[in-house]
Structure formats: C-alpha cells, structure tokens
Design a protein around this motif. Structure first.
Motif, PDB file in Angstrom:
ATOM      1  N   LYS A  17       0.793  -1.199   0.055  1.00 31.35           N
ATOM      2  CA  LYS A  17      -0.104   0.054   0.000  1.00 31.35           C
ATOM      3  C   LYS A  17       0.970   1.292   0.007  1.00 31.35           C
ATOM      4  N   LEU A  20       2.380   1.641  -3.352  1.00 28.42           N
ATOM      5  CA  LEU A  20       1.422   2.192  -4.455  1.00 28.42           C
ATOM      6  C   LEU A  20       0.897   3.599  -4.405  1.00 28.42           C
ATOM      7  N   ALA A  21       1.033   3.937  -2.874  1.00 24.94           N
ATOM      8  CA  ALA A  21       0.541   5.431  -2.623  1.00 24.94           C
ATOM      9  C   ALA A  21       1.809   6.146  -3.239  1.00 24.94           C
ATOM     10  N   GLU A  22       3.075   5.661  -3.174  1.00 22.86           N
ATOM     11  CA  GLU A  22       4.099   6.517  -3.655  1.00 22.86           C
ATOM     12  C   GLU A  22       4.106   6.686  -5.192  1.00 22.86           C
ATOM     13  N   GLU A  24       1.420   6.483  -7.073  1.00 24.12           N
ATOM     14  CA  GLU A  24       0.507   7.557  -7.328  1.00 24.12           C
ATOM     15  C   GLU A  24       1.086   8.886  -7.136  1.00 24.12           C
ATOM     16  N   ARG A  25       1.671   9.192  -6.087  1.00 21.77           N
ATOM     17  CA  ARG A  25       2.009  10.309  -5.450  1.00 21.77           C
ATOM     18  C   ARG A  25       3.072  10.921  -6.699  1.00 21.77           C
ATOM     19  N   GLY A  27       2.928  10.109  -9.905  1.00 16.42           N
ATOM     20  CA  GLY A  27       2.011   9.934 -11.224  1.00 16.42           C
ATOM     21  C   GLY A  27       2.755   9.079 -12.145  1.00 16.42           C
ATOM     22  N   ASP A  29       3.624   6.281 -14.643  1.00 16.19           N
ATOM     23  CA  ASP A  29       2.769   5.218 -15.528  1.00 16.19           C
ATOM     24  C   ASP A  29       2.867   3.831 -15.151  1.00 16.19           C
ATOM     25  N   TYR A  30       1.853   3.383 -14.582  1.00 12.33           N
ATOM     26  CA  TYR A  30       1.848   1.789 -14.100  1.00 12.33           C
ATOM     27  C   TYR A  30       0.538   1.086 -14.187  1.00 12.33           C
ATOM     28  N   ARG A  32      -1.450  -2.171 -11.931  1.00 12.30           N
ATOM     29  CA  ARG A  32      -1.164  -3.110 -11.057  1.00 12.30           C
ATOM     30  C   ARG A  32      -1.774  -4.441 -11.273  1.00 12.30           C
TER      31      ARG A  32
ATOM     32  N   ASP B  24     -10.245   4.287   1.567  1.00 10.70           N
ATOM     33  CA  ASP B  24      -9.156   3.892   0.753  1.00 10.70           C
ATOM     34  C   ASP B  24      -8.747   2.469   0.468  1.00 10.70           C
TER      35      ASP B  24
END
Lengths: 295, 63
Positions: A17, A20-22, A24-25, A27, A29-30, A32, B24
């Motif tokens: 988690k 994944l948050a990092e 997303e932060r 931006g 291009d990935y 899951r 979340d």
C-alpha cells in the motif's frame, strides 16, 4: 506494450500500500496486476498457426513483483523475463533469496560471513549432523519466512521428534534438512536495506525470544549502517545478485554473520526509527530502471 | 451500519455482520470482522464492495 511498469501483488501488505501510494504520488505510468488473476503463456504448441504473431510480449517493460508467494514470484519473473521484461527483482535473485540453501551457497561463494550450516536428506543423517554440531542446533525449512517452522533442537530426543515430524508430515522441501549452528545472540539482530548500489538504512530488532523477527513482535531502533554492518550487507546483496533487498544479520562471538537476504522485504517498522523514506527510495530505484531500461 | 464518512459498509461472508471498510481500501487488502474475527480479503471494489474469506497462509508466503 501498453505500459512502462507493472506492479505485481497478491495479498496486499502495508508495504505494498505504501509503494502504491508513492507510485500514485509520483504520477507514475503503471498498472497493478494481481498474480491470482494472471495466466502466462509459456509454450504455444507445435502447430505453426498456434504461434503468436507477433511473439508474446510481457504486460509491461518493467515488472516490479511484490507478491508474498515465493513460487508465484519466481515463475512470474522467469516467464516475463523470457518474454523480454526487465524484472525487479530478477528471477535469479528471487530464486536465490527464496531458498535458504541457495542463499548459503551464494554467501559462501562470495566470502560473506554466515552461520555454519549443513544440509542432509534423511532424519538419520540430519540427526548425525546435530550430534556433530552439539545441542542446541537450529532446523529451518529451506523455503518459508516469518520464522515459521524454525525449530531449536535442544536435545537428541527433541531432534528425533522434530525430524520425524518433518519427514512424515512435510512437503519434499521439508525433507531437505537445513541444520544450522545455534547462536546465543545479544537479544537483537539487524535488518539492513540495500537498494541498488546504496546501503539505504537499517534497524536493530530486539526480542526476548530466541527468534528475532518483527513479524513475531519485538522492539525496533535505528542501526548505523556505516562500517562493517553496511559493508557486509552490501556484500550479501551483491552475492545474491543485487536489487531491492533486506539483509538480516546477527552478532556472533566471531563477528557479524548474515542469516538471510529477503527479496520482498517488509519495512513498515523501519521507516519511523530510521527516518528514511523507504518507499520513496524503492520507487526511485524502479523508476530509474524504467528510464534506463536496465537495473 | 457504519456512520463514519471515511468508511464504507460490507457484509462479512462468515457471520453476516456489517463490516466497516476504510474508504481508501484496495483490492487484495486484508481486513478483520469485529464480530467473528475472521480475516477477510477485499475481493472487489466495483460495482459493489465484496469481501471473501482470506486464504490461509501458504508454506511459501513471506518476504
């Protein structure tokens, strides 16, 4: 190929988690991927018409595998490398780290200090090893983690009982008897994170139990990774092939020794005491690999 | 049913209790049922949040 990076998971831990948050932060291009939903073509069949045209391509240029299942991780990385993907960690590293015998061989070959260990294939020969080592000795499964099925054998009687159980009840891997010297450690061991060419940070894990593992509880404090701790950890990471790795070490009367190297190391308890943004450092490494097209 | 706006509601497949899931939550995440203590896996988020019994730990799971 639709995306640069695929992040492969099974059950999500806190670590996944955070990663994944990092992503997303940043931006990034990935995509899951859940390895429970994957199916991977490994052979197309004998008829020319069955052969995919163009040849099968991986789901992404770079595969970052954080599945907690060793078998799934190993085969996913093997297959996708064969399709041309760059894998973090590479299948050879996963294979070595996920098997304690292969880890021991790699460390020994590289001259990295580890614990005295012998492998035997029958309860009788394993018992002979225990007698030669002197009690207590430690019996570990060659595959597995979180300290599960690790047994301290304090006497011949205990050894006979545990070895018979493993021989009767275990899988074939449980019948590869990995017998290791027992170390009276000073109530703690170290976990050091090596990411690429950097020794990133480390922690001391303390526990009254003879098995020290944060998955089994225990307190944590920062470990200075300058000097010998960092040098041995770096050498251990190199010995298994490098990548994103967590090296576990113990203090022995003869100096530091590496216990194991983890290819999908857990780090939730290491961020606060070290003050190091481990998810950020790991994402830096992987996005760097995406940029370079190489590890 | 949960009234906290940061959670969403689902049903425990083991005991049928209401389970509060963080807003979340992600597919593959493990949550616990407060009523029966079953470990539950978030199987899907859309179109409806669905929980299943989490698989038992396998021999090759770990780090």
């Amino acid at each position: 190929m639709s995306t640069r990076l695929a992040f492969v998971t099974s059950r999500l831990r806190v670590e996944e988690k955070l990663l994944l948050a990092e992503l997303e932060r940043r931006g990034a291009d990935y995509a899951r991927l859940d390895d429970g939903e994957m199916s991977l073509l490994v052979a197309a069949g004998a008829h020319p018409a069955d052969r995919p045209n163009p040849p099968t391509t991986p789901p992404a240029d770079v595969i970052w595998n954080r599945s907690l299942a060793f078998g799934r991780t190993l085969y996913t990385q093997r297959i996708l490398e064969a399709q041309g993907a760059l894998c973090v960690n590479p299948s050879s590293v996963v294979e070595t780290c996920g098997d304690k015998v292969l880890t021991s061989i790699a460390l020994e070959r590289a001259g990295v200090p580890s614990l005295r260990t012998t492998v035997a294939f029958t309860p009788e020969s394993a018992l002979q090893v225990a007698e030669e080592f002197g009690y207590p000795v430690v019996l570990k499964p060659v595959v597995g983690s979180w300290g599960r099925l690790v047994a301290r054998l304090d006497s011949r009687t205990a050894a006979e009982a545990v070895l018979e159980d493993r021989a009767v009840l275990g899988s074939w891997q449980q019948q590869v008897f990995y017998v290791q010297e027992y170390i009276e450690k000073p109530g703690r061991d170290a976990r050091v994170f090596v990411i690429g060419d950097e020794v990133t940070c480390g922690i001391w894990r303390a526990s009254e139990h003879w098995i020290t593992n944060t998955a089994r509880g225990g307190s944590v404090e920062r470990c200075d990774v300058g000097g010998e701790v960092g040098e041995i950890s770096f050498a251990a990471a190199r010995a298994v092939g490098g990548g994103i790795l967590a090296v576990d070490l113990v203090e022995t009367p003869n100096g530091l020794a590496v216990i194991e190297v983890n290819h999908s190391g857990e780090f939730r308890n290491s961020i606060e005491p070290t003050g190091v943004d481990l998810p950020g450092a790991m994402v830096d490494y992987v996005l760097g690999a995406c940029e370079r097209g190489a590890l | 049913m949960p009234t906290d706006p940061t959670t969403q509601a689902a049903t425990c497949p083991e005991c049928d209790a209401d389970v509060s899931i963080p807003e979340d939550a992600m597919q593959g995440e493990i949550v616990a049922c407060d009523d029966c203590a079953a470990e539950l896996e978030v199987l899907q988020l859309e179109p409806a949040l669905t929980l299943g019994l989490a698989p038992e730990i396998q021999e090759d799971w770990g780090e």
